[in-house]
Write a protein that holds these residues in place. Structure first.
Motif, PDB file in Angstrom:
ATOM      1  N   VAL A  36       0.583  -1.252   0.012  1.00 50.63           N
ATOM      2  CA  VAL A  36       0.106  -0.002   0.123  1.00 50.63           C
ATOM      3  C   VAL A  36       0.878   1.341  -0.158  1.00 50.63           C
ATOM      4  O   VAL A  36       0.357   2.511  -0.102  1.00 50.63           O
ATOM      5  CB  VAL A  36      -1.069  -0.049   0.946  1.00 50.63           C
ATOM      6  N   ARG A  37       2.045   1.227   0.024  1.00 55.32           N
ATOM      7  CA  ARG A  37       3.020   2.395   0.351  1.00 55.32           C
ATOM      8  C   ARG A  37       3.083   3.498  -0.893  1.00 55.32           C
ATOM      9  O   ARG A  37       2.892   4.477  -0.773  1.00 55.32           O
ATOM     10  CB  ARG A  37       4.229   2.103   0.518  1.00 55.32           C
ATOM     11  N   MET A  39       0.057   3.793  -2.801  1.00 60.21           N
ATOM     12  CA  MET A  39      -1.281   4.246  -3.106  1.00 60.21           C
ATOM     13  C   MET A  39      -1.645   5.222  -2.157  1.00 60.21           C
ATOM     14  O   MET A  39      -1.291   5.405  -0.941  1.00 60.21           O
ATOM     15  CB  MET A  39      -2.322   2.850  -2.532  1.00 60.21           C
ATOM     16  N   ARG A  40      -2.326   6.021  -2.941  1.00 55.28           N
ATOM     17  CA  ARG A  40      -2.587   7.354  -2.155  1.00 55.28           C
ATOM     18  C   ARG A  40      -3.602   7.148  -1.018  1.00 55.28           C
ATOM     19  O   ARG A  40      -4.510   6.703  -0.950  1.00 55.28           O
ATOM     20  CB  ARG A  40      -3.533   8.262  -3.477  1.00 55.28           C
ATOM     21  N   ASP A  41      -2.898   7.693  -0.024  1.00 53.22           N
ATOM     22  CA  ASP A  41      -3.612   7.739   1.498  1.00 53.22           C
ATOM     23  C   ASP A  41      -4.000   6.537   1.906  1.00 53.22           C
ATOM     24  O   ASP A  41      -5.102   6.217   2.743  1.00 53.22           O
ATOM     25  CB  ASP A  41      -4.676   8.787   1.469  1.00 53.22           C
ATOM     26  N   ALA A  42      -3.418   5.202   1.513  1.00 50.97           N
ATOM     27  CA  ALA A  42      -3.879   3.971   1.759  1.00 50.97           C
ATOM     28  C   ALA A  42      -2.934   3.636   2.830  1.00 50.97           C
ATOM     29  O   ALA A  42      -1.669   3.768   3.034  1.00 50.97           O
ATOM     30  CB  ALA A  42      -3.933   3.029   0.566  1.00 50.97           C
ATOM     31  N   GLU A  43      -3.701   2.926   3.885  1.00 47.08           N
ATOM     32  CA  GLU A  43      -2.758   2.159   4.975  1.00 47.08           C
ATOM     33  C   GLU A  43      -3.085   0.653   4.825  1.00 47.08           C
ATOM     34  O   GLU A  43      -4.005   0.270   4.248  1.00 47.08           O
ATOM     35  CB  GLU A  43      -3.617   2.942   6.325  1.00 47.08           C
ATOM     36  N   PRO A  44      -2.332  -0.084   5.476  1.00 51.95           N
ATOM     37  CA  PRO A  44      -2.641  -1.548   5.775  1.00 51.95           C
ATOM     38  C   PRO A  44      -4.069  -1.737   6.023  1.00 51.95           C
ATOM     39  O   PRO A  44      -4.277  -1.202   7.003  1.00 51.95           O
ATOM     40  CB  PRO A  44      -1.553  -2.181   6.737  1.00 51.95           C
ATOM     41  N   PHE A 102      -0.304  -6.683  -7.158  1.00 46.99           N
ATOM     42  CA  PHE A 102       0.255  -8.142  -6.673  1.00 46.99           C
ATOM     43  C   PHE A 102       0.883  -8.252  -5.527  1.00 46.99           C
ATOM     44  O   PHE A 102       1.632  -7.550  -4.929  1.00 46.99           O
ATOM     45  CB  PHE A 102       1.169  -8.741  -8.211  1.00 46.99           C
ATOM     46  N   HIS A 103       0.667  -9.459  -4.819  1.00 50.20           N
ATOM     47  CA  HIS A 103       1.291  -9.888  -3.804  1.00 50.20           C
ATOM     48  C   HIS A 103       2.991 -10.110  -3.974  1.00 50.20           C
ATOM     49  O   HIS A 103       3.495 -10.603  -4.999  1.00 50.20           O
ATOM     50  CB  HIS A 103       0.818 -10.958  -3.149  1.00 50.20           C
ATOM     51  N   PRO A 104       3.683  -9.331  -3.173  1.00 49.16           N
ATOM     52  CA  PRO A 104       5.335  -9.241  -3.551  1.00 49.16           C
ATOM     53  C   PRO A 104       5.654 -10.701  -3.332  1.00 49.16           C
ATOM     54  O   PRO A 104       6.740 -11.078  -3.961  1.00 49.16           O
ATOM     55  CB  PRO A 104       5.771  -8.427  -2.235  1.00 49.16           C
ATOM     56  N   ASP A 105       4.979 -11.552  -2.971  1.00 46.41           N
ATOM     57  CA  ASP A 105       5.691 -12.944  -2.714  1.00 46.41           C
ATOM     58  C   ASP A 105       5.648 -13.830  -4.151  1.00 46.41           C
ATOM     59  O   ASP A 105       6.051 -14.741  -4.454  1.00 46.41           O
ATOM     60  CB  ASP A 105       4.767 -14.010  -1.669  1.00 46.41           C
ATOM     61  N   PHE A 164       0.127  13.337  -1.775  1.00 43.62           N
ATOM     62  CA  PHE A 164       0.251  11.941  -1.553  1.00 43.62           C
ATOM     63  C   PHE A 164       0.939  11.950  -0.253  1.00 43.62           C
ATOM     64  O   PHE A 164       2.044  12.936   0.394  1.00 43.62           O
ATOM     65  CB  PHE A 164       1.470  11.370  -2.384  1.00 43.62           C
ATOM     66  N   ARG A 165       0.247  11.474   0.824  1.00 41.32           N
ATOM     67  CA  ARG A 165       1.019  11.200   2.109  1.00 41.32           C
ATOM     68  C   ARG A 165       1.186  12.656   2.903  1.00 41.32           C
ATOM     69  O   ARG A 165       2.280  12.494   3.327  1.00 41.32           O
ATOM     70  CB  ARG A 165       1.951   9.940   2.202  1.00 41.32           C
TER      71      ARG A 165
END
Length: 186
Positions: A36-37, A39-44, A102-105, A164-165
């Motif tokens: 989420v880093r 994504m605009r104003d997104a948190e986990p 996508f999932h980083p894994d 952004f953040r």
């Protein structure tokens, strides 16, 4: 109404609409700070927030009108490892915007490129798009590389163009035309 014939199959993926049964897989990446880093104003997200997100994505199964989003889960080895989306920006101009997560894994194997490419194939083919753009934060190197791998050209760097953040951020804009997509090298 326009949507692909489901599922879209690629050599390693099955692309299909997201369902509420995909909650565990989607939450696995939505809860990660490294995802989420950008994504605009997104948190986990909490599990409840991911459930609301999955419910929204489940309704994004077709392009019915301008502004609609088509979101497809990318299934590999029985799990939803990411999602690709196409937002219909203009019927008159036959344009859309491509997005992905996508999932980083599951990174580094070309799965995001494969999924996004399949959605572009459908968008330029059956849906008849003329132009597709993709945008990303100027420091989001993985997304910039993916857009380039897809054959998209960087058309702009919008300087301090969006919030952004808590600050201002630069944004890259990439694009590809239908004829460029059809004649790109394999």
């Amino acid at each position: 109404m326009a949507h692909p014939t489901y599922p879209l199959n690629t050599p390693r993926l099955l692309l299909r609409p997201v369902t509420v049964d995909d909650l565990d897989d989607v939450h696995a990446w939505q809860r990660r700070p490294d995802v989420v880093r950008w994504m605009r104003d997104a948190e986990p997200r909490t599990r409840a927030q991911s459930l609301a997100s999955v419910a929204a994505m489940a309704g994004e199964d077709a392009l019915r009108a301008e502004g609609d989003c088509l979101t497809l889960g990318a299934v590999a080895e029985g799990r939803v490892v990411g999602a690709v989306e196409l937002v219909w920006r203009s019927a008159a101009d036959r344009t859309a915007e491509l997005g992905w997560v996508f999932h980083p894994d599951h990174g580094g194997r070309g799965l995001a490129t494969e999924a996004a490419g399949a959605l572009l194939d459908w968008g330029f083919g059956a849906f008849g798009l003329h132009r597709v753009i993709a945008r990303c934060h100027a420091d989001n190197e993985p997304s910039a590389r993916l857009a380039t791998r897809l054959g998209m050209r960087r058309e702009a760097r919008h300087v301090r163009s969006y919030r952004f953040r808590g600050g201002w951020a630069d944004q890259f804009v990439y694009a590809v035309l239908a004829d460029e997509w059809r004649t790109r090298p394999s």
